[in-house]
Each structure stands twice: as structure tokens, then as C-alpha cells.
Enzyme design. Sequence first.
Site, PDB file in Angstrom:
ATOM      1  N   GLU A 135      76.774  29.129 -40.853  1.00  0.00           N
ATOM      2  CA  GLU A 135      78.428  29.159 -40.908  1.00  0.00           C
ATOM      3  C   GLU A 135      79.006  29.867 -39.504  1.00  0.00           C
ATOM      4  OE1 GLU A 135      78.573  32.708 -43.713  1.00  0.00           O
ATOM      5  OE2 GLU A 135      78.060  31.139 -45.396  1.00  0.00           O
ATOM      6  N   GLU A 242      73.149  25.758 -51.583  1.00  0.00           N
ATOM      7  CA  GLU A 242      73.546  26.924 -52.401  1.00  0.00           C
ATOM      8  C   GLU A 242      74.588  26.542 -53.669  1.00  0.00           C
ATOM      9  OE1 GLU A 242      75.083  29.852 -49.794  1.00  0.00           O
ATOM     10  OE2 GLU A 242      73.533  29.432 -47.936  1.00  0.00           O
TER      11      GLU A 242
HETATM   12  C1  HXH Z   1      76.817  32.154 -48.421  1.00  0.00           C
HETATM   13  N1  HXH Z   1      78.209  32.402 -47.828  1.00  0.00           N
HETATM   14  C2  HXH Z   1      75.505  32.586 -47.576  1.00  0.00           C
HETATM   15  O1  HXH Z   1      75.161  31.437 -46.832  1.00  0.00           O
HETATM   16  C3  HXH Z   1      74.425  33.246 -48.414  1.00  0.00           C
HETATM   17  O2  HXH Z   1      73.391  33.712 -47.569  1.00  0.00           O
HETATM   18  C4  HXH Z   1      74.750  34.263 -49.330  1.00  0.00           C
HETATM   19  O3  HXH Z   1      74.020  34.824 -50.097  1.00  0.00           O
HETATM   20  C5  HXH Z   1      75.942  34.055 -50.151  1.00  0.00           C
HETATM   21  C6  HXH Z   1      76.819  32.822 -49.992  1.00  0.00           C
HETATM   22  C7  HXH Z   1      79.250  31.983 -48.404  1.00  0.00           C
HETATM   23  C8  HXH Z   1      80.748  32.729 -48.347  1.00  0.00           C
HETATM   24  C9  HXH Z   1      81.278  32.178 -47.283  1.00  0.00           C
HETATM   25  C10 HXH Z   1      82.476  33.060 -46.645  1.00  0.00           C
HETATM   26  C11 HXH Z   1      82.799  33.697 -47.619  1.00  0.00           C
HETATM   27  C12 HXH Z   1      82.123  34.208 -48.751  1.00  0.00           C
HETATM   28  C13 HXH Z   1      81.059  33.514 -48.939  1.00  0.00           C
HETATM   29  O4  HXH Z   1      84.048  34.299 -47.146  1.00  0.00           O
HETATM   30  C14 HXH Z   1      84.677  35.139 -48.132  1.00  0.00           C
HETATM   31  C15 HXH Z   1      84.879  36.517 -48.011  1.00  0.00           C
HETATM   32  C16 HXH Z   1      85.735  37.037 -49.052  1.00  0.00           C
HETATM   33  C17 HXH Z   1      86.388  36.358 -50.089  1.00  0.00           C
HETATM   34  C18 HXH Z   1      86.186  35.054 -50.288  1.00  0.00           C
HETATM   35  C19 HXH Z   1      85.127  34.279 -49.198  1.00  0.00           C
END
Ligand code: HXH
Length: 334
Positions: A135, A242
Site C-alpha cells: 500500500e 486478499e
Molecule cells: C488490508 N488493507 C491490509 O493489507 C491487511 O493487512 C489487513 O489485514 C486488511 C486489509 C485494506 C485497507 C486499505 C485501506 C483502508 C482500509 C483497509 O482504508 C480505510 C479506512 C477506513 C475506512 C475505509 C477504508
Amino acid sequence: MNSFTEPALKAVFAEDFKIGAAVNPRTIITQESLLAYHFNSITAENEMKFESLHPEEDVYRFGQADELAAFARKHSLAMRGHTLVWHNQTGSWLFEEKSGRPAGKELLLARLKSHIDTVVGRYKEDIYAWDVVNEAIADEGSELLRPSKWLETAGPDFIAKAFEFAHEADPNALLFYNDYNESNPHKRDKIYTLLKSLLDQGVPVHGVGLQAHWNLYDPALDDVRAAIEKYASLGLQLQLTELDMSLFRFDDRRTDLKSPPADLLELQAERYEVLFRLLKEYREVISSVTFWGAADDYTWLDDFPVRGRKNWPFLFDEQHAPKPAFARLAGRNG
Ligand code: HXH
């Protein structure tokens, strides 16, 4: 002994790609037989992240990660490593001198090398592929990289360095760049730009991880196809790292559902069916499809991002029975 009567998911796609699930120390117990029967790969959901493994400079905690690696060995599952460099779930000590002042580039990169040598070295026999950087791309705007302590301290170099350190620590490991919103055309093009520049510099990157946190409505299948084509044009291998299929649009706040309505499960089934048909078209470049969980009794999407809301994103229900989506995949391919 098991009581499964349906075909194993890993057998349905045996000629196409590995089928993985994210696990944690609870689910390797509560979902053990499901994982062993249907899947041939696992990823640690949280236990190999920086702050889990390396909470303080002189402290490593390998206990839970080791349990998951032992589970993979016990059931002969492949294992992906997640993740070496990320802006979240990383202790603040990494970016500070002992004095508390901000660390400089040299100190940060020396610590990164030491972390990667230790972690990648430890799991050499267990892990065949690592998410090296997670990311790093900015979602919106024209900036390529997301603002972070990594970028602030070391500049854009931290990405190439991480891949170089990981390659030195285990020359046999496949090294991935991993990100979400990977099928959004704007972000896709930025991910492509980053990967192209790494490859042009000779950085050892072997694959791109499409997180694939999707829902019933987004992304459009055409955008998924275009993203696959674009990443594959770099000569990289692709993995879905994922995958989940939320029943809710990204901005849906409803919290009234106590069980999944049949019409949404039908939509989910159709969506999984067309998706896997597409993925099979690209089986030469897609080497693995990992779900971010295994069955609806546990998903990180329960209470996230909407508190008090459960989600049902997988192919197996809360009792581990196959859902309509599973039947569509097994029917077409079995
Ligand atoms: C993933 N991110 C990670 O790679 C993983 O390590 C984790 O266990 C779960 C998901 C995904 C993600 C990216 C941005 C994000 C949330 C999840 O940002 C947000 C924050 C708040 C609300 C919505 C999205």
C-alpha cells in the site's frame, strides 16, 4: 475423518492457481478442517506484520507466527508472507532514534535490513512469496506515493531497498508489491508506473498482489480485466492476495441485517462466478488466489468500516457449509 461431500476448492482450480486463505491463531483451530480440505495456501492475517514480530528494537516475538507456519507444515499448505514494509501496524520506535528524535534515512534502512534478514531468514523454509511493500501508492491526486514515515524519512528509495534486502535474505522467495483499489484505473496506472520504474532499475520484484477487497457492485469486471492486462504486460506474475466480496457498497452504512438475504447471496454467487471465469482466462499469469479469511464465521469486515454490522463475503457460511457462490464455482469447473 471429515464430513465434506462437496469437491475441494483447491481441486476445482488445481490446473489454474493456488487457493489460499488468511488465518490467525484462532481460525487455525476453529476452521482447521475447512482449511485443510479446501485450501492449499495460507497467509498470516496479522502475525507477520512489523509490529507483531518486532514490537521493540531489541525484541522479536515469533510465537504466533511460528504457530501458523507449523500449521502450514502440518497440512502441507504453501505459505505467503505478509508484510515487510507498511505504513500501518508498524511500531513508532522504528522511526525514532533512542533519544526520541526522528531517525535519519541511514538508521531506518539499517533497521529495515536487519528486520528483513531476521524475518525472511527465519521463514525461508516455510514461505515461498513475500508481500515486500504494502500500500505505498496514494489513492487520490497526482502524487505517486502515499505520505508516510517511510517516505518522509528515507525518500522513495525505501521501496527498492526493501526488495533488495528481501532478495538478499532469501534469493528463492518471490517478491510482491501489494495494494488495494488495484483495479481503479487511476490507481492502477500509478501502481503500474511504480512497478515499471522498479523493473527499469533492475529491482528484484517478481509479482504484483491485487488485494481484491471487492463488493457486489465494485469494481466493474472490465476494470478488473484491464488491470490484469496492464500489470501482466510488465512480465510480472499476478496473485489475488486478499479477496473478499462484501455484500455492501463501499459507502453503505446499513446495519439492519442479521443474516444474509437470499437475493444478495444470489448476486454474490453470480459475481464470484463471472470473476473466477475471468481469472481462469488469465491462469497463465495468475499463480494464486487468496481469500482474506475462509468462512463467514470470521471476517475482518465484521464491524469494519461500519460498527455493528456483520458481513458475509466468502464462499462458506458461518457453519462452514458451501454457499450458493461455491456451488456456482464447483458446478462450472468440477
Ligand atoms: C488490508 N488493507 C491490509 O493489507 C491487511 O493487512 C489487513 O489485514 C486488511 C486489509 C485494506 C485497507 C486499505 C485501506 C483502508 C482500509 C483497509 O482504508 C480505510 C479506512 C477506513 C475506512 C475505509 C477504508
